[in-house]
Design a protein around this motif. Structure first.
Motif, PDB file in Angstrom:
ATOM      1  N   GLN A  28      26.463  52.055  58.973  1.00 16.06           N
ATOM      2  CA  GLN A  28      27.437  52.709  59.847  1.00 16.06           C
ATOM      3  C   GLN A  28      28.726  51.912  60.029  1.00 16.06           C
ATOM      4  O   GLN A  28      29.740  52.443  60.455  1.00 16.06           O
ATOM      5  N   LEU A  74      24.815  60.321  57.240  1.00 12.09           N
ATOM      6  CA  LEU A  74      24.272  60.569  58.572  1.00 12.09           C
ATOM      7  C   LEU A  74      25.411  60.714  59.582  1.00 12.09           C
ATOM      8  O   LEU A  74      26.534  60.274  59.329  1.00 12.09           O
ATOM      9  N   PRO A  75      25.141  61.316  60.747  1.00 15.32           N
ATOM     10  CA  PRO A  75      26.198  61.477  61.757  1.00 15.32           C
ATOM     11  C   PRO A  75      26.877  60.168  62.178  1.00 15.32           C
ATOM     12  O   PRO A  75      28.044  60.177  62.540  1.00 15.32           O
ATOM     13  N   ASN A  76      26.170  59.032  62.093  1.00 14.53           N
ATOM     14  CA  ASN A  76      26.789  57.755  62.475  1.00 14.53           C
ATOM     15  C   ASN A  76      27.677  57.182  61.374  1.00 14.53           C
ATOM     16  O   ASN A  76      28.256  56.118  61.525  1.00 14.53           O
ATOM     17  N   SER A 107      21.458  65.147  58.049  1.00 11.70           N
ATOM     18  CA  SER A 107      20.253  64.329  58.181  1.00 11.70           C
ATOM     19  C   SER A 107      19.068  65.157  57.712  1.00 11.70           C
ATOM     20  O   SER A 107      18.910  66.305  58.153  1.00 11.70           O
ATOM     21  N   GLU A 130      17.048  54.331  62.663  1.00  5.38           N
ATOM     22  CA  GLU A 130      18.369  54.927  62.448  1.00  5.38           C
ATOM     23  C   GLU A 130      18.232  56.394  62.029  1.00  5.38           C
ATOM     24  O   GLU A 130      18.980  57.259  62.509  1.00  5.38           O
ATOM     25  N   ASN A 134      19.581  59.732  64.220  1.00  3.31           N
ATOM     26  CA  ASN A 134      20.585  60.585  63.589  1.00  3.31           C
ATOM     27  C   ASN A 134      20.063  61.960  63.224  1.00  3.31           C
ATOM     28  O   ASN A 134      20.645  62.645  62.378  1.00  3.31           O
TER      29      ASN A 134
END
Length: 184
Positions: A28, A74-76, A107, A130, A134
């Motif tokens: 991230q 992923l969203p992060n 995800s 993680e 996510n």
């Protein structure tokens, strides 16, 4: 490997294509994570795992399965490639086609990581956490060294199983049973 230059998503994708013989992820923070190929024995066991998931996926037909060469954003902002993953078909189809051709911003619903002889358990556990943070709904960390399985679910403590013979996909992969005799 902390980057001296922060790459855009497109630049990172291009970098991965230029280095397709390496398995590369990005955390991230934009740090590059370069992993060597797994040992041959683990590769064979991962093939068995993907084979079982693939057969179930084809019979079930409600989603798509992915192997370790498929990456997801992923969203992060991390770009990860689990050893095996599965996504509900409707969620996958909601991702624009052009984005699916790179590291799709989604995800998976389900992920599996298979620990090889040289993998750090702590790093894999952090990676599994993680995934859950996510949006992954079910994750399995298969630790061949200790013959343990760590099951990750949102808003629950990690469940640890000692030397189970099988795992079931619960309500995420209904009817899927992984025979661990082929994995251990």
């Amino acid at each position: 490997m902390p980057p001296d230059i922060i790459m855009t998503d497109d630049q990172f994708f291009h970098f991965c294509q230029l280095n397709s013989d390496l398995r590369i992820e990005r955390n991230q923070f934009g740090d590059l994570l370069i992993m060597s190929p797994t040992d041959s024995e683990t590769g064979g066991r991962n093939f068995n795992l993907i084979g079982e998931l693939g057969i179930w996926t084809k019979q079930d037909s409600t989603g798509l399965g992915f192997g370790s060469s498929g990456g997801f954003t992923l969203p992060n902002g991390a770009v990860r490639s689990p050893d095996a993953a599965w996504i509900k078909k409707a969620r996958w189809e909601a991702v624009p086609v052009e984005q699916r051709k790179k590291f799709a911003p989604i995800s998976p619903d389900f992920v599996v990581e298979l620990r090889s002889e040289t993998d750090s358990l702590k790093i894999l556990q952090e990676k599994m956490q993680e995934y859950i943070e996510n949006g992954v709904k079910l994750g399995w960390l298969l630790d061949r060294k200790q013959r343990k399985v760590f099951i990750y679910r949102p808003d629950q403590l990690v469940e640890e199983l000692d030397n189970p013979k099988t795992l079931n996909g619960e309500n995420i992969l209904p009817g899927f049973v992984l025979d661990l005799r082929e994995i251990w």
